[in-house]
Write an enzyme that holds these catalytic residues in place. Sequence first.
Site, PDB file in Angstrom:
ATOM      1  N   ASP A 140       1.852  -8.061   2.713  1.00  0.00           N
ATOM      2  CA  ASP A 140       1.136  -8.359   3.988  1.00  0.00           C
ATOM      3  C   ASP A 140       1.097  -9.603   4.529  1.00  0.00           C
ATOM      4  O   ASP A 140       0.336 -10.304   3.736  1.00  0.00           O
ATOM      5  CB  ASP A 140      -0.252  -8.392   2.109  1.00  0.00           C
ATOM      6  CG  ASP A 140      -0.073  -7.300   1.902  1.00  0.00           C
ATOM      7  OD1 ASP A 140       0.122  -5.895   1.801  1.00  0.00           O
ATOM      8  OD2 ASP A 140      -1.179  -7.314   0.414  1.00  0.00           O
TER       9      ASP A 140
ATOM     10  N   GLU B  42      -7.181  -1.081   7.818  1.00  0.00           N
ATOM     11  CA  GLU B  42      -7.471  -2.622   6.976  1.00  0.00           C
ATOM     12  C   GLU B  42      -6.748  -4.000   7.433  1.00  0.00           C
ATOM     13  O   GLU B  42      -5.752  -3.901   8.801  1.00  0.00           O
ATOM     14  CB  GLU B  42      -6.485  -2.290   5.594  1.00  0.00           C
ATOM     15  CG  GLU B  42      -5.203  -1.575   6.200  1.00  0.00           C
ATOM     16  CD  GLU B  42      -4.960  -1.047   5.166  1.00  0.00           C
ATOM     17  OE1 GLU B  42      -6.133  -0.821   3.880  1.00  0.00           O
ATOM     18  OE2 GLU B  42      -4.650  -0.580   4.275  1.00  0.00           O
TER      19      GLU B  42
HETATM   20  C1  6LW Z   1      -3.987  -4.501   0.645  1.00  0.00           C
HETATM   21  C2  6LW Z   1      -3.970  -3.409   1.998  1.00  0.00           C
HETATM   22  C3  6LW Z   1      -2.223  -2.546   1.675  1.00  0.00           C
HETATM   23  O1  6LW Z   1      -5.490  -5.044   0.763  1.00  0.00           O
HETATM   24  O2  6LW Z   1      -2.562  -2.194   1.048  1.00  0.00           O
HETATM   25  O3  6LW Z   1      -1.027  -2.888   3.268  1.00  0.00           O
HETATM   26  C4  6LW Z   1      -3.662  -3.350  -0.099  1.00  0.00           C
HETATM   27  N1  6LW Z   1      -2.158  -2.333   2.798  1.00  0.00           N
HETATM   28  O4  6LW Z   1      -3.986  -4.288   3.332  1.00  0.00           O
HETATM   29  C5  6LW Z   1      -2.445  -4.409  -1.060  1.00  0.00           C
HETATM   30  O5  6LW Z   1      -1.375  -5.003  -0.602  1.00  0.00           O
END
Ligand code: 6LW
Length: 504
Positions: free
Chosen positions: A15, A188
């Site tokens: 991330d 996300e």
């Molecule tokens: C993060 C979400 C994800 O918050 O996994 O890669 C979660 N994506 O964006 C935890 O890393």
Amino acid sequence: MTTLYNPLLNGFHPDPSVVRVGDEWYLATSTFEYLPGIPIHRSRDFENWELIGHVATRDDQLAVADVPTAGGAWAPTIRHRDGVFHLVITDAMGRGMLHFTAVDAAGPWSDGELIRTHDGSRSLDGIDPDIAWGDDGTVYITYSGLLLSGEGVGQHLGIQQVRVDLDRHVALEEPRSVWSGTGGQFPEAPHLYAVDGRWYLMIAEGGTERGHGISIARGDSPEGPFETAPQNPLVSARSTIRPVQNTGHGDLVIGPDGDWLCVLLGVRPRSMTRAFSALGRETFVTTVHWRDDGWPAIDPVPLNPRPGTRVDVDFSAQRTLDGEWIAVRTTPASIADLDARPDALVLHGAGRTLDDPHPVFLGRRQEHLTNAVTVTVDVHAGVGGLAVRYDERFHVEIEAGAGVVIARAVVADLVQEWSIPLTSEVLDLHIESRRPAAGGALPKTSDVFHLAVTTEGERRELATVDGRFLSSETTESFTGRVIGVYARSGDVAVLRWTAEGDDE
Ligand code: 6LW
């Protein structure tokens, strides 16, 4: 011309978020249940990255002491404005959505303020917050509406946004939906950018596994409405044989040559069908081009590993811990005793094994696909050893003390042990992670652990364990491999630590 190494940051560094301040770049990544939390790496050339500090160095900045596994520090956004660094993040299943500030990115960082809903009653419900300032200074928090608690737990509301009063840390409105992506699961990791008079909303979608990718939309205002790019996803390794898979969750920045770059997460799976990623999610970088129609294009992520490394710590000479040491749900300082002996780091066992969510364990990220760690321990007063840990349900270790040396593999509910008598209380424990033997056929796993012990100059191999059992796919983990020393009971003295490896 800048060399873009890939991985940019080896080992468990998911991330990534990056910001440029003058001629320096600062990168933040997720740490989940480990402390110190949220490492900050700095670079002056985008090639060499130095760990300069962490956001969460004190116990109370994140509520990770009792957070369930996979909870804790999820997905930061780092930005800089008027001489202040801002970092927003979700302490998932812990404190909630938080805003930290610091004048110096090396720290100290603030205690972290909860970003509350409009009525002030609770944290904003969601993950992966972004912080951006509109042209008039309005503060926008744009985030992924995945509900982690309450009645709607597990529900996903797409990408949400609120204007926020950053002095009071309260939303100025009810959350608005700004985009749901192009249809992939889990929209996300939103980030908002103002480029040439337009606002771009970049997100990840498809889930953080093989379907992962990055998509983008744009509008005339930071509040939207947003128009979807015609060529989404901009980057994804799905259905390809590329060596770097799961590419997504990125952040854009202008690099040292004036070109745009995207830092993003990815994994390096190995085996016949590229099935198992030993180290978990790492940070990568790739180049970005702006097309004539004003949309960005992101290049696929090439593999370009750095040369191997060697870390050698002799605790009789080195009396402080560098920032690479991490501990589970507590700070390294609370478990590492450097005062008990002049020649060693001492861990005081508390009767808890590595199956416990609070092990007396101090480790470092496994950075290389081929890797060898040796520790010299004195176990005359305790039982403990050297372990590779994904979490409390997945670990492989070699443990000494109370008359015996035991190699052990714990894979969910399966446990296997191999033991020999202990013949000396000062001994070397080895865990190596090697490429599987080629043997003519295609490799069926990521790597193989070799567990061995050296006493009085004689090395004995105790066991080999298939590395796929400690890969992010098997463990379904957001973290990665962490290798470290631990104490189960009594006092375990660690005299020397050596780790070396490469990615050839
Ligand atoms: C993060 C979400 C994800 O918050 O996994 O890669 C979660 N994506 O964006 C935890 O890393």
